[in-house]
Design an enzyme around this catalytic site. Sequence first.
Site, PDB file in Angstrom:
ATOM      1  N   THR A   1      -5.348  -6.168  -0.018  1.00  0.00           N
ATOM      2  CA  THR A   1      -6.577  -6.467  -0.727  1.00  0.00           C
ATOM      3  C   THR A   1      -6.936  -7.951  -0.754  1.00  0.00           C
ATOM      4  O   THR A   1      -6.065  -8.812  -0.851  1.00  0.00           O
ATOM      5  CB  THR A   1      -6.515  -5.966  -2.186  1.00  0.00           C
ATOM      6  OG1 THR A   1      -5.894  -4.696  -2.226  1.00  0.00           O
ATOM      7  CG2 THR A   1      -7.884  -5.858  -2.784  1.00  0.00           C
TER       8      THR A   1
ATOM      9  N   GLY B   1      -2.815  -4.764  -5.559  1.00  0.00           N
ATOM     10  CA  GLY B   1      -1.486  -4.240  -5.841  1.00  0.00           C
ATOM     11  C   GLY B   1      -1.376  -2.779  -5.468  1.00  0.00           C
ATOM     12  O   GLY B   1      -2.106  -2.277  -4.614  1.00  0.00           O
TER      13      GLY B   1
END
Length: 317
Positions: free
Chosen positions: A184, A235
């Site tokens: 990400t 995450g």
Amino acid sequence: MERKTHSRPTALVIHGGAGVIERDQLGADDERDIRAGLDAALDAGHAVLASGGSALDAVEAAARALEDSPRFNAGHGAVFDAEGRHELDASVMEGHTRRAGAVAGVTTIRNPVSLARAVMEHSPHVMLIGAGAEAFADTRADIERVPNAYFDTPHRRRELEQAQARERADAGNAGDLKGKYFGTIGAVALDAQGRIATATSTGGMTNKRWGRVGDTPLVGAGTWADERCGVSGTGWGEFFIRCAVAHDIAARVEYRGDTLQDAIDDVILRAVPTLGGDGGAIALDRAGNVVMSFNTSGMYRGWIRPDGTRGTAIFRE
């Protein structure tokens, strides 16, 4: 008499993923390139803000710079899925209007963050997925399509081979996924009009199957912006979804009156690990306070504060 106008200070914070990032495993050349990529994204977003542009334009510019870098798990540096291909997710949100747009499972969009913005601005929907999202992209002359192989990079191919080797050794069990990603990218900006926007983009998890989608394109999980603050997460997406991480951080600020630092630490350092997940998040508020929190060994991150000070970091400096 000439009337003077006073613009408010601006701020920008970005991330390039969180996970197991150890000093002894990151070479000097790699670290230099990663920091250069973060600086390029800061430059792109700050150029928009410095010229009086919107927070939305700034986060799109910063996110596109990170998507175009092979060093981050988004766009050109996206990880491979189990079939040796790439499926990309992204979202944007504008705080003062609560408008949002997202795409998931796209395979030929060079900059998914721009398609997410197009969904927000030029469709009646918030999220489009897969072939439908790409059909929508065909209606937009400003969205660049590329072959899926455009996203290939040698080090992501090695990561796939290593993940599949571990899976075979573990008799088909994916095992503990904690920290096994550098997933990400994201950006949060405050513009001179006091508006906040957030953008988040990812290639997902290495070796993912069955069209898996994580928190990145889900408003309230991986991305949130309102008139008080903006949040972008990175995450283990399944846990960020279950904890509604981005919205939970903002809700603690709005409903309990928490400081942004207390709110982000409560969620990232306590709520997510309690369930067994890990990762990090970045955020800023309408006063320009920049906060970053992560429970992994590292998180790629960068910032420009209202006073003009800036920096990048990887470890727990």
